[in-house]
Enzyme design. Structure first.
Site, PDB file in Angstrom:
ATOM      1  N   GLU A 242       0.887  -1.167   0.000  1.00  0.00           N
ATOM      2  CA  GLU A 242       0.000   0.000   0.000  1.00  0.00           C
ATOM      3  C   GLU A 242       0.918   1.208   0.000  1.00  0.00           C
ATOM      4  O   GLU A 242       1.618   1.478   0.981  1.00  0.00           O
ATOM      5  CB  GLU A 242      -0.918  -0.032   1.231  1.00  0.00           C
ATOM      6  CG  GLU A 242      -2.141   0.855   1.092  1.00  0.00           C
ATOM      7  CD  GLU A 242      -1.844   2.311   1.390  1.00  0.00           C
ATOM      8  OE1 GLU A 242      -1.616   3.077   0.423  1.00  0.00           O
ATOM      9  OE2 GLU A 242      -1.820   2.677   2.561  1.00  0.00           O
ATOM     10  N   CYS A 276      -2.845   8.193   4.202  1.00  0.00           N
ATOM     11  CA  CYS A 276      -2.640   7.881   2.786  1.00  0.00           C
ATOM     12  C   CYS A 276      -3.851   8.219   1.937  1.00  0.00           C
ATOM     13  O   CYS A 276      -3.717   8.577   0.768  1.00  0.00           O
ATOM     14  CB  CYS A 276      -2.268   6.414   2.623  1.00  0.00           C
ATOM     15  SG  CYS A 276      -3.501   5.268   3.283  1.00  0.00           S
TER      16      CYS A 276
END
Length: 465
Positions: A242, A276
């Site tokens: 990720e 994020c």
């Protein structure tokens, strides 16, 4: 189980962790040497060999036991997270709550790691043959985690890994390593098998050493450059990555503006913008841009910054001085490029003021790449397809949020946005622990989320009889 608080041979140095708000020492851990990291992998391999044939019920019991230990230690853990990375105490308590949920959901999912049976009569010679498909543990997982969610993002790797029958050697960010070390201690208290879960400490060199060690799967959360370096270092090992996002929030003409404003604030200023999937780019339909901006500025003015330990504080500091300087430099460069500063733009130490910029160019520094800081960058649009195309032209594709009640627009954005997830009447930072989470393009490889990660961390095995 090896605990980082105990003495060991060949220590490199200590990592001193300081509160990013006031610089007070929050704790320290011993940096692991390359031989120690390899030794941890060797111990994990032995532990996993003994654990791989455990039952789903046994795995669930272990995960529930660790969740219970986290619950019992919740106040201390939240205080530790608040101190080591500067998120507010309210945010830290919420992370501790989510970590418990992640582990419990992982335990539940362990009981549903189902295979299937397939008849083979479709091929010549396959009459009366049955293929049984099962999912086996992959082995030893190397887990490398970032500073922004030091507990829950580790649990997102640890929970599914244990549920699938694997062992884990984790390396947290050196900027926030304390919660991971504490979680390892809690696993001992919860009665976990020795060496099934270990934590090693260090920076980029330690991460590369772990990636090159004899692991069976690498699970990494961090930036694209580091991710590529680790992928290259790991060779043919399967990688789940990720790698961040540059996520948009679209507010259309028919949107609930009050709710959209609250979402923009909450999804951008949470942990000082260091998430994020935070709202990195705010796209406002031209017809509502003025009213939305007026409401937004009023809400921004009400955001309280300061000591993250204070319950009244809404937003704490950025993780460190280099991070704060980078955010401010991008703000200043964007203003120099023609953007209008509507709020904030300043910093005091590691505290960056909640900032709003308008008339932001598509290639402005604050949105050209992922900016980890409390900056709302506004762009306006009239043509939804053109706005979608602009987002799709970017290098990232994690998540997106869309505020509208127009079903045709919901279908358009859901179909055409090239991202891993589209949140309707919600911000891009929304996540449920059991739902697949991840992105396309530079945002990563594979998916997290308990149920899908359980499969990602398993090997498919076929027996035909």
């Amino acid at each position: 189980m090896t605990q980082l608080s105990t003495a060991a041979v060949l220590r490199y140095d200590e990592i001193v962790v300081r509160n990013p708000f006031d610089g007070v020492e929050a704790g320290r851990v011993a940096e692991s040497t390359p031989p120690e990291i390899v030794a941890a992998l060797t111990r994990a391999r032995k532990a996993q060999a003994e654990f791989r044939n455990s039952t789903p019920a046994q795995r669930r019991a272990l995960l529930n036991a660790l969740a219970a230990e986290i619950a019992a230690d919740a106040d201390a853990l939240a205080t530790l997270i608040c101190a080591e990375m500067g998120k507010t105490i309210r945010e830290a308590r919420n992370e501790v709550r989510r970590a418990q949920n992640t582990l419990k959901l992982s335990g539940d999912a362990a009981t549903f790691l189902d295979g299937e049976a397939l008849h083979c009569a479709i091929v010549e010679g396959g009459v009366d043959r049955l293929a049984t498909v099962t999912y086996q543990p992959v082995g030893v997982i190397g887990a490398i985690t970032p500073f922004n969610y030091p507990l829950n993002l580790l649990c997102h790797k640890l929970g599914p890994a244990i549920a699938a029958g694997n062992a884990v050697v984790a390396k947290p960010s050196p900027k926030a390593p304390l919660a991971a070390a504490r979680l390892c201690e809690l696993a001992v208290r919860a009665g976990w098998p020795r060496d099934l879960f270990q934590v090693v400490q260090g920076g980029a060199d330690a991460a590369v050493t772990l990636a090159r060690a004899p692991i069976d799967l690498l699970s990494f959360t961090g930036g694209p450059s580091a991710g590529l370096a680790l992928k290259n270092a790991s060779g043919l090992v399967r990688c789940l990555m990720e790698l961040g996002g540059n996520d948009p929030l679209f507010v259309l003409a028919d949107a609930d503006l009050e709710r959209a404003v609250a979402t923009a604030i909450g999804h951008r200023f949470e942990i000082a913008g260091q998430s994020c999937a935070a709202v990195k780019k705010l796209y406002l339909h031209q017809s509502i841009a003025a009213e939305f901006t007026e409401r937004l500025l009023a809400a921004v003015a009400a955001v309280t910054t300061g000591d993250p330990r204070d319950m009244a504080t809404d937003m704490g500091p950025v993780i460190d001085a280099p991070g704060a300087r980078l955010v401010q430099d991008r703000i200043l460069a964007t203003i120099a490029g023609g953007a209008s500063l509507l709020a904030g733009g300043t910093r005091e130490g590691n505290l960056v003021a909640p900032t709003v910029l308008a008339n932001v160019a598509a290639d402005a520094p604050v949105i050209a790449d992922e900016t980890f800081g409390p900056v709302i960058a506004i762009r306006t649009f009239t043509d939804a397809k053109a706005a979608i195309a602009e987002v799709n032209a970017g290098a990232y594709g994690l998540q997106a949020g869309v505020f509208t009640n127009d079903h045709a627009m919901v279908k358009l954005f859901s179909r055409d946005l090239i991202v891993g997830g589209v949140m309707i009447n919600e911000g891009p930072d929304f996540r449920a622990e059991h739902v697949p989470f991840g992105g396309v393009k530079r945002s990563g490889l594979g998916r997290e989320g308990v149920r899908i990660t359980l499969r990602e961390m398993s090997e498919t095995k076929v027996v035909i009889d």
